[in-house]
Design a protein around this motif. Structure first.
Motif, mmCIF file in Angstrom:
data_model
loop_
_atom_site.group_PDB
_atom_site.id
_atom_site.type_symbol
_atom_site.label_atom_id
_atom_site.label_comp_id
_atom_site.label_asym_id
_atom_site.label_seq_id
_atom_site.Cartn_x
_atom_site.Cartn_y
_atom_site.Cartn_z
ATOM 1 N N SER A 36 -14.556 21.148 -1.616
ATOM 2 C CA SER A 36 -14.129 21.548 -2.957
ATOM 3 C C SER A 36 -12.619 21.518 -3.121
ATOM 4 O O SER A 36 -12.107 21.513 -4.248
ATOM 5 N N GLY A 37 -11.882 21.559 -2.005
ATOM 6 C CA GLY A 37 -10.427 21.519 -2.059
ATOM 7 C C GLY A 37 -9.773 22.826 -2.429
ATOM 8 O O GLY A 37 -8.559 22.873 -2.658
ATOM 9 N N VAL A 38 -10.530 23.920 -2.456
ATOM 10 C CA VAL A 38 -9.952 25.198 -2.860
ATOM 11 C C VAL A 38 -8.949 25.693 -1.819
ATOM 12 O O VAL A 38 -9.179 25.567 -0.614
ATOM 13 N N HIS A 39 -7.823 26.228 -2.286
ATOM 14 C CA HIS A 39 -6.854 26.836 -1.382
ATOM 15 C C HIS A 39 -6.006 27.824 -2.173
ATOM 16 O O HIS A 39 -5.906 27.756 -3.399
ATOM 17 N N GLY A 40 -5.418 28.770 -1.466
ATOM 18 C CA GLY A 40 -4.544 29.735 -2.111
ATOM 19 C C GLY A 40 -5.254 30.909 -2.754
ATOM 20 O O GLY A 40 -4.599 31.774 -3.356
ATOM 21 N N ARG A 41 -6.572 30.967 -2.649
ATOM 22 C CA ARG A 41 -7.353 32.082 -3.187
ATOM 23 C C ARG A 41 -8.706 32.088 -2.495
ATOM 24 O O ARG A 41 -9.059 31.157 -1.752
ATOM 25 N N ARG A 42 -9.496 33.126 -2.760
ATOM 26 C CA ARG A 42 -10.833 33.210 -2.184
ATOM 27 C C ARG A 42 -11.752 32.184 -2.845
ATOM 28 O O ARG A 42 -11.816 32.109 -4.083
ATOM 29 N N PRO A 43 -12.454 31.380 -2.047
ATOM 30 C CA PRO A 43 -13.435 30.454 -2.637
ATOM 31 C C PRO A 43 -14.520 31.207 -3.397
ATOM 32 O O PRO A 43 -14.886 32.327 -3.046
ATOM 33 N N ARG A 44 -15.026 30.562 -4.446
ATOM 34 C CA ARG A 44 -16.101 31.131 -5.266
ATOM 35 C C ARG A 44 -17.357 30.289 -5.090
ATOM 36 O O ARG A 44 -17.376 29.107 -5.471
ATOM 37 N N LEU A 45 -18.376 30.889 -4.515
ATOM 38 C CA LEU A 45 -19.634 30.188 -4.247
ATOM 39 C C LEU A 45 -20.745 30.787 -5.099
ATOM 40 O O LEU A 45 -20.931 32.007 -5.133
ATOM 41 N N CYS A 46 -21.480 29.924 -5.772
ATOM 42 C CA CYS A 46 -22.641 30.319 -6.561
ATOM 43 C C CYS A 46 -23.901 29.984 -5.773
ATOM 44 O O CYS A 46 -24.181 28.811 -5.515
ATOM 45 N N HIS A 47 -24.640 30.998 -5.380
ATOM 46 C CA HIS A 47 -25.891 30.797 -4.647
ATOM 47 C C HIS A 47 -27.042 30.784 -5.643
ATOM 48 O O HIS A 47 -27.136 31.638 -6.528
ATOM 49 N N VAL A 48 -27.940 29.806 -5.479
ATOM 50 C CA VAL A 48 -29.100 29.672 -6.360
ATOM 51 C C VAL A 48 -30.363 29.815 -5.514
ATOM 52 O O VAL A 48 -30.644 28.973 -4.653
#
Length: 243
Positions: A36-48
């Motif tokens: 996802s390339g996320v950096h600098g903050r907490r990743p946000r994951l949506c579980h289904v």
């Protein structure tokens, strides 16, 4: 931050037993976050958890696994109702959507009622990484072999079709899986089909398969195609990178 291309990680893994908890995220889920390339903050994951009926006890385990990983985890529950009238906006706020295993037939039926296919396609095109295990892998494809209807596997062909292939999961751990996939490909019920052993995953950029990975020392991945002159299925192993 979002993935720079529409990205899917389709797997037969992602979870493991925790040291002090019931559940931890294994390397495949961590890889989805990396993609996802996320950096600098907490990743946000949506579980289904649709495929297992949105079991709240399981969701508690997934939430705890997210706390251990340092991520924010939320759950897209459809039982008894969705969390919002704006599912597209709600899903789009996440970096990764991770779909759990269970009944892919039931998952697809419930998603259709709520229009979730269009929601997930929009998220995918906007750079939210889509991933999942087992039913949460098959759903992104044209279809695959499933035990949704009973122990004798049947083939579903009403997947979301973001990826124009069939999908085979648990290829090394459930003896019926490989012959069911071969039969479906040989007969033309499934198109070219991409398969994973337990612990393995397939990374797609757009509709292109770009890499096979595994969170285990073993764990293979395979492409099964129909040989037109002979009308038989031919299987080729893929190179697999160990995470």
């Amino acid at each position: 931050m979002a993935a720079d291309q529409p990205t899917i990680l389709a797997t037969s893994g992602g979870f493991r037993v925790g040291h002090r908890t019931d559940l931890e995220f294994h390397e495949l889920v961590h890889h989805a976050v990396d993609l996802s390339g996320v950096h600098g903050r907490r990743p946000r994951l949506c579980h289904v958890g649709t495929a297992s009926g949105d079991q709240r006890w399981w969701h508690a385990n997934v939430t705890e696994a997210g706390q251990l990983a340092g991520w924010d985890v939320s759950h897209l529950n459809l039982f008894t109702m969705p969390p919002t009238d704006d599912l597209r906006g709600w899903v789009g706020e996440h970096d990764v959507v991770w779909v759990g295993g269970g009944s892919v037939a039931n998952l697809l039926a419930v998603w259709e009622v709520h229009g979730l296919g269009d929601v997930l396609r929009a998220a995918w095109l906007d750079g939210v990484v889509l991933g999942g295990v087992s039913a949460g892998s098959i759903c992104w494809f044209v279809g695959g072999a499933t035990d949704s209807f009973g122990p004798e596997l049947r083939v579903v062909t009403n997947g979301l079709g973001f990826l124009p292939y069939g999908n085979g999961v648990h290829y090394d751990s459930e003896a019926r899986r490989r012959p069911a996939i071969h039969e479906a490909v040989a007969s033309g019920v499934l198109p070219e089909t991409h398969c994973t052993d337990d612990g393995a995953g397939l990374v797609y950029r757009g509709a292109e398969l770009v890499e096979a990975v595994s969170e285990r020392a073993g764990g293979g991945a395979y492409v099964v195609v129909r040989d037109n002159p002979s009308g038989t299925a031919q299987e080729e192993p893929l190179d697999v990178r160990r995470l």
